[in-house]
Design a protein around this motif. Structure first.
Motif, short mmCIF file in Angstrom:
data_model
loop_
_atom_site.label_atom_id
_atom_site.label_comp_id
_atom_site.label_asym_id
_atom_site.label_seq_id
_atom_site.Cartn_x
_atom_site.Cartn_y
_atom_site.Cartn_z
N PRO A 272 -57.25 -59.41 -64.24
CA PRO A 272 -58.30 -59.16 -63.50
C PRO A 272 -59.16 -57.56 -65.03
N VAL A 273 -60.02 -58.30 -65.99
CA VAL A 273 -61.03 -57.53 -66.57
C VAL A 273 -60.62 -55.93 -66.25
N PRO A 274 -60.14 -55.16 -66.68
CA PRO A 274 -60.10 -53.79 -65.98
C PRO A 274 -61.65 -53.16 -66.32
N GLN A 275 -62.52 -52.92 -65.12
CA GLN A 275 -63.83 -52.70 -65.44
C GLN A 275 -63.89 -51.15 -64.17
N VAL A 276 -65.03 -50.08 -64.56
CA VAL A 276 -65.08 -49.43 -63.36
C VAL A 276 -66.08 -49.83 -62.36
N VAL A 277 -65.59 -49.49 -60.90
CA VAL A 277 -65.94 -50.50 -60.35
C VAL A 277 -66.55 -48.87 -59.60
N PRO A 278 -67.45 -48.28 -59.19
CA PRO A 278 -68.03 -46.82 -58.40
C PRO A 278 -67.90 -47.35 -56.76
N ARG A 279 -67.70 -46.59 -55.73
CA ARG A 279 -67.33 -46.43 -54.46
C ARG A 279 -68.00 -45.14 -54.06
N GLN A 280 -69.06 -44.96 -54.42
CA GLN A 280 -69.47 -43.22 -53.82
C GLN A 280 -70.07 -43.29 -52.65
N LEU A 281 -69.70 -44.58 -51.57
CA LEU A 281 -70.76 -44.40 -50.86
C LEU A 281 -69.38 -43.71 -49.67
N PRO A 282 -70.35 -42.59 -49.06
CA PRO A 282 -70.21 -41.94 -46.83
C PRO A 282 -69.57 -43.31 -46.55
N ALA A 283 -68.63 -42.20 -45.53
CA ALA A 283 -68.27 -43.41 -44.55
C ALA A 283 -69.62 -44.13 -43.91
N PRO A 284 -69.43 -44.87 -42.97
CA PRO A 284 -70.72 -45.66 -42.08
C PRO A 284 -70.79 -44.62 -40.96
N PRO A 285 -72.23 -44.53 -40.68
CA PRO A 285 -71.76 -43.21 -38.83
C PRO A 285 -71.56 -44.71 -38.00
N ALA A 286 -71.03 -43.59 -37.04
CA ALA A 286 -70.04 -43.70 -35.97
C ALA A 286 -70.61 -44.32 -35.04
N LEU A 287 -71.76 -43.51 -34.54
CA LEU A 287 -72.07 -43.94 -33.80
C LEU A 287 -74.27 -44.43 -33.60
N PHE A 288 -74.14 -45.53 -35.10
CA PHE A 288 -75.72 -46.21 -35.02
C PHE A 288 -76.28 -47.43 -33.93
N THR A 289 -76.64 -47.66 -33.68
CA THR A 289 -77.45 -48.48 -32.53
C THR A 289 -78.52 -48.75 -32.77
N GLY A 290 -79.06 -50.23 -32.71
CA GLY A 290 -80.38 -50.50 -32.92
C GLY A 290 -80.62 -51.07 -34.32
N ARG A 291 -81.79 -50.92 -34.58
CA ARG A 291 -82.64 -50.61 -35.74
C ARG A 291 -82.58 -52.36 -36.28
N THR A 292 -82.66 -53.21 -35.13
CA THR A 292 -82.42 -54.26 -36.21
C THR A 292 -83.93 -55.01 -36.89
N ARG A 293 -84.80 -54.50 -36.52
CA ARG A 293 -85.78 -54.83 -37.82
C ARG A 293 -85.37 -54.47 -38.82
N GLU A 294 -85.36 -52.51 -38.96
CA GLU A 294 -85.05 -52.02 -40.04
C GLU A 294 -84.27 -53.05 -40.82
N LEU A 295 -83.24 -52.46 -40.60
CA LEU A 295 -81.88 -53.53 -40.94
C LEU A 295 -82.83 -54.99 -40.97
N ALA A 296 -83.09 -56.12 -40.91
CA ALA A 296 -83.72 -57.17 -41.36
C ALA A 296 -84.91 -57.01 -43.05
N ARG A 297 -85.27 -55.84 -42.26
CA ARG A 297 -86.30 -55.24 -43.52
C ARG A 297 -85.62 -55.02 -44.86
N LEU A 298 -84.73 -54.67 -44.40
CA LEU A 298 -83.57 -54.24 -46.00
C LEU A 298 -82.72 -55.38 -47.13
N SER A 299 -82.49 -56.24 -45.89
CA SER A 299 -81.96 -57.70 -46.15
C SER A 299 -82.78 -58.44 -46.95
N ALA A 300 -83.97 -58.70 -46.43
CA ALA A 300 -85.28 -59.40 -46.99
C ALA A 300 -85.62 -58.54 -48.23
N LEU A 301 -85.64 -57.18 -48.76
CA LEU A 301 -86.44 -56.90 -49.51
C LEU A 301 -85.12 -57.04 -50.55
#
Length: 943
Positions: A272-301
């Protein structure tokens, strides 16, 4: 007969237990363990002579008896008898001008030299692309090993160093052999050996990557991905880091079913070609529920494959779950952004700290994450933003800009590629960003009643919720379905499993209150009701500490700092912190370190304004500033023993500061607290604690310098200059100007550096501070030196010497003598250089200045090298290296390694010199030093 036609020679083995074999093939009895160790030392560095004093150091490791020198001679005599060949009058151990050494220690005589020779043959074959020849040489080298080098002998001194070098070399050969097997298509047969290799040294990343490739090419793609997850858990758990960029890239390629990692027979893979690949995201929320419409909107955008990825602005009231939504979508779609993820909390709606400026975000977070070294960051914000856009061009990154205040805070941080996805979260709608930048709004309203109920049920348990459905519905209604409020209520109810849910709902209904920033026309959405209910149930001590935490400069606070803030002993503060954690008003993110959500800090700020007097709030702020200042000053004295505070402490710190055992523990504390300490300087200035601000800036200088954090050093010293002027303190102002000059010089802003040194000199002249004047002259000499004008440096060094001598400043006098010696050596005036350096060395050792002693040994080495006395230069450089390593001065160590390599090169020892240059290059590259590139080019010229 040996291959050269002479009589058979002795044979020595060190790759395992130390052994000697006679020319007739008999294993010889070597005598006592000390004699065996002596033979091992002589074998460790072929061709090196060992003096009596050196052998004493190596044999007894600083605990030599008074008879040690005589004992060494006895051991030599006994070994000569044990190693004597029948019929030969020549001793196996010779005494020469440089000391004792073994006779005829060549590739035929010792397995260690043979191992090195075969290794070099293998690498030469690799460079010629002769894969089979390389494999034969490497495997022959590995076959020489019978166990750990010098097995059974205690590890210190040269044996420890040589053992570590050989073990590292063996590990590298095993990895090279594995690469050759992969190239030949022998994937299946490599899997188990690689697992065994990983078990022996699980923190080496290269075998993990080879195992992932072998599994993927063997048709075991899921096992390859599981292997990466195993490594990720190991690294995050053991050392708190992510896998390196090569492995992250390999993982992404396997996820994407890269054709070169599919089962394709024996086709050789490319690394593999060496490349700086940042991984800065905090952990995902453990208690997330619902929000299917907003998640779909983000995917579309953000996942439009036929056009730009775009920018989405998630807006909504505080506590509605904007960050949770962004993180949940981001973690679900990592595979769409193979070039990594960037994350920044812009602090647009914080309480005790100012919002992050775009320039500070780029310098401190985004550019370093993209691989930019500190010295490569431009000085001007416009150039910083341009570099950021260049680095993000033609890449597919996900950028999460959380908690933005307005469009102006976001606009400079938009990446330079239409293929990057950007999510901005804000409590404002940011119409300017939508209108001018084409961003797409994603309005986040309260979750539905069903989604809110689902969140409560997940925390309370289905059985308890089913038994009291009406109470659950009322809790959903009373919390206005606000996710943060739901979480607090659910945590409180879960912590009291015997409480009836209806009683909790009734108590919530009877409470009044709210946060002004979150107030609406509908009382049902007033978060103060929920928070005041939690607050009312706290003990008086916990309630008081909750209010005081809003006064802390950072969102993270240690238990020791909390004790000082409260004015309580540490052993009494821990139960109070535990109570706040159980109430979900604090989160313990790591042992004895706590985080407070900004909405909770806002509520605490309102409470302390309402219930605590201005005098009480000022006293709490002063206590925590006293804490940080006292600990920072103690740590700074350990990191830089020669640095003394200008002023006495403004007051004692309450509680017990961390006990530093040495400079390493001090550096660890600074590393953990660096964000809070930088914020504390600003907090002190904002509340007119000018003495604290100035002294904190002074105390941060050694730490920021050690880490090459020159931009941060420039910022805090600019603040220090301001508060010193405000206080009318010329002594503090002089020191701040001098340290600010240091930052500018390291950032290659030499004119700015000289300007601040002139200011420092004027203040030191004003107060008649001779040591300060001398130090400033030394800084000026340094500027002339690094600009290539050693003759221009000499007058400043001479003036520094006169001032230091006149004020009886032995440490300053030693530094000035060393500066004179160094610059005379640069002018090829070697006799004068050595004389000055020897005087400096005596003074440094008199005042026990180990860093200064290291500098002077390095200067002596340079003088002897320029004089052509290379063996003496090598010895001097080795003394400097030992001291730099002990005090963990990485920059000094790297610069001496370069010059030591030059000395070995002059002696014709090319392999040794290139090894030293490689070691120096690795250190300098890690520090972001421009000399790393020069060393890379020098090493490339030798291959």
């Amino acid at each position: 007969m040996d291959p050269a036609g002479g009589p058979p020679a002795m044979r020595y083995r060190l790759l395992g237990p130390v052994e000697a074999w006679s020319p007739a093939g008999e294993r010889l009895a070597l005598g006592t363990p000390m004699q065996v160790r002596l033979l091992a030392i002589l074998m460790s560095q072929p061709g090196t002579g060992w003096s009596i004093d050196q052998l004493v150091d190596e044999l007894w490791h600083g605990r030599a008896p008074k008879t040690a020198a005589g004992n060494v001679k006895t051991y030599v005599w006994a070994l000569r008898r044990a190693l004597r060949s029948p019929g030969s009058a020549d001793p196996a151990i010779l005494a020469g001008a440089t000391g004792y050494h073994l006779a005829a220690l060549d590739a035929q005589a010792t397995d260690g030299v043979a191992f090195d020779d075969l290794t070099q043959q293998g690498y030469h074959a690799l460079r010629q692309r002769l894969w089979s020849d390389a494999q034969r040489a490497f495997e022959a080298a590995l076959a020489l090993w019978r166990g750990e080098p010098f097995a059974g002998l205690p590890g210190w001194g040269v044996l420890l160093a040589v053992r570590a070098r050989l073990q590292e070399q063996r590990s590298s050969l095993l990895e090279e052999v594995a690469d050759l097997h992969l190239r030949a298509g022998r994937h299946n047969e490599l899997i188990e050996p690689l697992r065994t290799q990983i078990d022996g040294d699980p923190l080496r990343e290269r075998p993990w990557g080879q195992l992932m490739v072998a599994l993927a090419r063997s048709g075991r793609r899921s096992d390859a991905l599981a292997t990466y997850r195993q490594l990720h858990r190991l690294l995050s758990g053991e050392v708190g880091v992510e896998p390196g960029p090569d492995l992250q890239d390999l993982h992404t390629r396997i996820l994407r079913a890269d054709r070169e990692l599919l089962p394709t027979g024996a086709r050789p893979p490319e690394k593999p070609v060496p490349q700086v690949v940042p991984r800065q995201l905090p952990a995902p929320p453990a208690l997330f529920t619902g929000r299917t419409r907003e998640l779909a909107r983000l995917s579309a955008l953000l996942l439009a494959h036929d056009g730009p990825a775009g920018t989405a602005v998630v807006t909504g009231t505080g506590g509605v779950g904007k960050t949770w939504l962004a993180l949940r979508w981001a973690h679900d779609n990592l595979h769409h952004f193979p070039d990594g993820q960037l994350h920044v909390d812009l602090g647009g709606f914080g309480t005790a700290t100012q919002e992050a400026s775009p320039s500070a975000v780029v310098v401190r977070s985004l550019l370093p994450a993209l691989g930019v070294k500190p010295l490569e960051i431009p000085a001007e914000p416009a150039a910083q933003f341009a570099l950021y856009r260049s680095l993000t061009a033609d890449r597919r990154l996900l950028v999460l800009l959380d908690n933005a205040r307005d469009a102006e805070q976001v606009r400079p941080l938009l990446p330079g590629s239409a293929g990057c996805g950007v999510i901005v979260t804000s409590r404002h709608t940011l119409p300017g960003l939508v209108a001018a930048e084409g961003a797409h709004p994603v309005a986040l309203d309260l979750p539905s009643a069903a989604e809110a109920r689902q969140l409560l049920v997940r925390r309370l348990g289905a059985q308890r919720a089913a038994a009291q459905p009406a109470a659950v519905d009322e809790l959903v209604s009373r919390t206005a379905r606000l996710p943060l409020a739901l979480s607090i209520v659910a945590a409180r109810a879960a912590a009291r499993p015997t409480f009836a849910l209806q009683a909790i709902a009734d108590d919530l209904a009877a409470s009044r209150g709210g946060l002004a920033a979150l107030a609406t026309d509908d009382d049902a959405t007033d978060l103060r009701t929920v928070l005041s209910w939690s607050y009312r149930l706290l003990s008086p001590d916990a309630a008081r500490l909750f209010r005081q935490i809003s006064l802390h400069p950072g969102a993270d606070i240690s238990a020791a700092a909390a004790a000082s803030l409260a004015g309580a002993p540490p052993h009494l503060i821990r139960p109070t912190l535990d109570e706040l954690t159980r109430a979900n008003l604090l989160a313990e993110q790591s042992p004895n370190r706590f985080h407070c959500h900004d909405l909770l800090r806002a509520y605490g700020a309102e409470l302390t304004d309402a219930h605590d007097s201005a005098a009480d709030r000022g006293a709490a702020r002063k206590r925590v500033l006293d804490h940080y200042l006292r600990v920072a000053r103690d740590g700074a004295r350990l990191v830089d023993a020669g640095r003394q505070p200008v002023d006495p402490l403004p007051g004692p710190a309450c509680g017990s500061p961390p006990a530093f055992t040495d400079h390493r523990s001090a550096l660890a504390w600074f590393t953990t607290e660096q964000r809070v300490l930088l914020a504390t300087v600003d907090e002190a200035v904002a509340h007119r604690f000018d003495t604290h601000a100035g002294q904190l800036a002074q105390s941060l200088t050694p730490f920021l310098s050690r880490l090459s954090r020159w931009h941060d050093l420039a910022a805090v010293q600019t603040t220090a200059v301001t508060v010193a002027r405000r206080r009318g303190d010329p002594c503090a102002e002089a020191l701040a100007h001098r340290d600010l000059a240091l930052a500018h010089i390291q950032l290659r802003r030499y004119n700015d550096g000289r300007r601040h040194l002139r200011h420092a000199m004027a203040r030191y002249d004003q107060i008649g501070d001779r040591p300060g004047q001398a130090s400033t002259h030394l800084h000026l000499a340094w500027v002339y030196d690094i600009e290539g004008d050693p003759r221009g440096a000499l007058p400043h060094a001479r003036r520094a010497l006169a001032l230091s001598s006149g004020s009886h400043d032995r440490r300053g006098e030693a530094a000035a003598l060393n500066a004179l010696g160094w610059n005379h050596a640069r002018l090829d005036e070697h006799t004068r250089a050595i004389a000055y350096c020897e005087q400096a060395l005596a003074l440094h050792e008199e005042v026990d200045d180990r860093v200064g002693t290291a500098h002077t040994w390095d200067s002596l080495g340079f003088a002897y090298h320029r004089l052509g006395v290379h063996p003496t230069a090598v010895a001097c450089y080795r003394r400097a290296l030992a001291l730099y390593s002990d005090v963990e001065d990485q920059c000094g160590k790297a610069e001496t390694l370069v010059r030591l390599g030059d000395a070995h090169q002059a002696l014709g020892e090319h392999d040794t010199s290139t090894g030293l240059w490689r070691e120096a290059m690795a250190i300098l590259d890690r520090l972001g030093h421009p000399q790393a590139e020069e060393l890379f080019e020098r090493l490339a010229a030798y291959h």
